[in-house]
Write an enzyme that holds these catalytic residues in place. Structure first.
Site, PDB file in Angstrom:
ATOM      1  N   HIS A  24       9.988  41.935  -2.459  1.00 24.38           N
ATOM      2  CA  HIS A  24       9.707  43.046  -3.381  1.00 24.38           C
ATOM      3  C   HIS A  24       8.216  43.375  -3.492  1.00 24.38           C
ATOM      4  CE1 HIS A  24       8.886  40.150  -6.574  1.00 24.38           C
ATOM      5  NE2 HIS A  24      10.135  39.980  -6.941  1.00 24.38           N
ATOM      6  N   HIS A  78      18.620  31.971 -13.956  1.00 26.84           N
ATOM      7  CA  HIS A  78      17.769  33.169 -13.853  1.00 26.84           C
ATOM      8  C   HIS A  78      18.595  34.312 -13.262  1.00 26.84           C
ATOM      9  CE1 HIS A  78      14.420  35.730 -13.129  1.00 26.84           C
ATOM     10  NE2 HIS A  78      14.022  35.251 -11.973  1.00 26.84           N
ATOM     11  N   GLU A  80      17.527  37.155 -11.808  1.00 24.96           N
ATOM     12  CA  GLU A  80      17.039  37.942 -10.667  1.00 24.96           C
ATOM     13  C   GLU A  80      17.944  37.719  -9.454  1.00 24.96           C
ATOM     14  OE1 GLU A  80      12.792  37.769  -9.965  1.00 24.96           O
ATOM     15  OE2 GLU A  80      12.893  39.596  -8.772  1.00 24.96           O
ATOM     16  N   HIS A 142       9.941  33.826 -15.419  1.00 27.54           N
ATOM     17  CA  HIS A 142       9.154  35.019 -15.605  1.00 27.54           C
ATOM     18  C   HIS A 142       9.979  36.226 -16.046  1.00 27.54           C
ATOM     19  CE1 HIS A 142      10.044  37.157 -11.609  1.00 27.54           C
ATOM     20  NE2 HIS A 142      10.792  36.079 -11.619  1.00 27.54           N
ATOM     21  N   ASP A 161      12.201  29.625 -10.969  1.00 27.51           N
ATOM     22  CA  ASP A 161      11.092  30.123 -10.147  1.00 27.51           C
ATOM     23  C   ASP A 161       9.796  29.321 -10.354  1.00 27.51           C
ATOM     24  OD1 ASP A 161      12.497  32.155  -8.949  1.00 27.51           O
ATOM     25  OD2 ASP A 161      11.814  33.722 -10.294  1.00 27.51           O
ATOM     26  N   TYR A 189       2.113  32.146  -4.878  1.00 28.40           N
ATOM     27  CA  TYR A 189       3.327  32.441  -5.651  1.00 28.40           C
ATOM     28  C   TYR A 189       2.973  32.660  -7.127  1.00 28.40           C
ATOM     29  CZ  TYR A 189       8.142  31.908  -7.238  1.00 28.40           C
ATOM     30  OH  TYR A 189       9.369  32.118  -7.799  1.00 28.40           O
ATOM     31  N   HIS A 220      12.454  28.029  -5.096  1.00 27.24           N
ATOM     32  CA  HIS A 220      11.914  28.510  -3.815  1.00 27.24           C
ATOM     33  C   HIS A 220      11.041  27.419  -3.201  1.00 27.24           C
ATOM     34  CE1 HIS A 220      13.170  32.684  -4.451  1.00 27.24           C
ATOM     35  NE2 HIS A 220      12.644  32.623  -5.667  1.00 27.24           N
TER      36      HIS A 220
HETATM   37 FE1  FEO Z   1      12.548  35.666 -10.295  1.00 26.13          FE
HETATM   38 FE2  FEO Z   1      13.263  33.881  -7.432  1.00 26.13          FE
HETATM   39  O1  FEO Z   1      13.486  35.199  -8.749  1.00 26.13           O
END
Ligand code: FEO
Length: 391
Positions: A24, A78, A80, A142, A161, A189, A220
């Protein structure tokens, strides 16, 4: 594809995205991973899922441990979509209930109206395989929905995250990869995803300091088990806005004048023993620039004037900076122009809006920096270095 054991009954069952280069708008030259985890016991619990195109990887890794249909419960830390977009398929396959924070339930309902989600309160616990899963709300770390899940018996925190890195690798743990690359990716990051939420980071670290943590299972990149004190200290510093005696000189140039200015300003800064990083936009993307800004005390931005305003690549950077709101930095502006000018003024306005303090007058050069202007650039660099040392 196989699961990787993290503790006696917790497995990594995520996916490796070797090819993603733009997450993104954030450039990811080393790819990424979407980490999901499986806890087995009298109940089998899936912690998060993966981005939808990687569902097959998730299923294959679960299959190496249990039949995916035997999953009893799914936790969504999360909303997202890189973590939630396989939830619906997993629920259809397993019939398992999804647990999320209160805000997570609201967010998931908007994304996936068919999904059956139950909200859990901050501090609530469930038991599985002789172990406890405790849910800890971490709003705006976040997203409003973000939460951690803590397993006290394993001293393991599923940190979502937080502490992540966009780093595709077959290694699953921090002690199996190059630490230089690892911390570089962790910093990048943080700078691109978490920077605006420094105050939240500090509060969350205070909350987490009550927990005994030996494993940080992020969503991640690799899992932290060796470098915990170092990554926690880094987050504490970044969250509190700790910087060092360093300046970033970032600019773009049409015919080389602004480049010449940047190089002389950088020389002036370095002549006072201050670290300086010189980055030309167009050759360097904004995601990397922000990583360099993370520990820098000064951001010095240069632009040529085009159509009475700043250069488009500089506009892109300062607009991005405005959104990320790095606090406690000194700013300075320089640039070249042919006739009307306007570039440096436009940059100044945006840097002020980004919250930078701009104690020096902008330095502008008409067409080409000759020796007198080069000397002024050196002097500007020296003054920036002195301000950095004083602050
Ligand atoms: Fe806020 Fe890895 O998504």
């Amino acid at each position: 594809m196989e699961a990787v054991r993290v503790t006696d009954n917790i497995y990594w069952v995520g996916a490796i995205d070797w090819n993603i280069r733009n997450f993104h708008g954030y450039t990811t030259p080393r790819g990424s991973t979407y980490n999901a985890y499986l806890m087995t016991g009298e109940k089998n619990i899936l912690i998060d899922t993966v981005k939808r195109p990687f569902l097959e990887q998730l299923l294959a890794r679960i299959r190496s441990v249990i039949d995916p249909k035997d999953i009893d419960l799914i936790i969504s830390n999360h909303t997202e979509m890189d973590h939630s977009s396989s939830l619906l398929e997993m629920q259809k396959l397993t019939g398992a209930k999804v647990l999320a924070s209160r805000k997570g339930k609201e967010g998931l309902a908007l994304h996936y109206p068919e999904l059956n989600v139950e909200a859990v309160e901050d501090g609530a616990e469930i038991r599985c395989g002789g172990k406890t899963l405790r849910f800890i709300d971490t709003p705006m770390l976040h997203w409003p929905d973000s939460m951690f899940t803590y397993v006290p018996e394993d001293k393991l925190l599923f940190s979502m995250d937080a502490f992540g890195q966009h780093y595709a690798t077959n290694a699953r743990f921090d002690d199996q990869v190059d630490e230089g690359i690892l911390f570089q990716e962790a910093a990048k990051y943080y700078a691109n995803i978490i920077l605006p939420f420094g105050a939240r980071v500090v509060k969350t670290l205070e909350k987490a300091s009550q927990l005994d943590i030996q494993i940080l299972a992020t969503s991640h990149g690799v899992i932290w088990r060796k470098n915990l004190p170092r990554i926690l200290k880094a987050y504490s510093d970044w969250g509190s806005g700790v910087t060092k005696e360093k300046a970033v000189v970032v600019y773009d140039s049409m015919w080389g004048s602004t480049t010449t200015m940047a190089e002389h300003i950088a020389d002036g800064i370095a002549s006072r023993g201050v670290e300086v990083e010189v980055l030309k936009l167009g050759e360097t993307d904004r995601s990397w620039v922000i990583k360099e800004v993370l520990d820098a005390r000064a951001v010095v931005v240069g632009t040529p004037t085009i159509n009475n305003t700043m250069f488009p690549s500089v506009a892109d950077l300062v607009f991005y900076l405005k959104g990320l709101r790095p606090k406690g930095r000194i700013g300075a502006v320089f640039g070249s122009y042919g006739w009307g000018g306007g570039g440096t003024k436009a940059v100044r306005e945006q840097l002020q809006a980004a919250g930078l303090e701009l104690p020096l007058e902008d330095l502008q050069v008409n067409y080409v920096p000759h020796e007198a202007e080069k000397a002024k650039c050196m002097e500007m660099g020296r003054r920036i270095a002195e301000l950095i040392k004083k602050s």
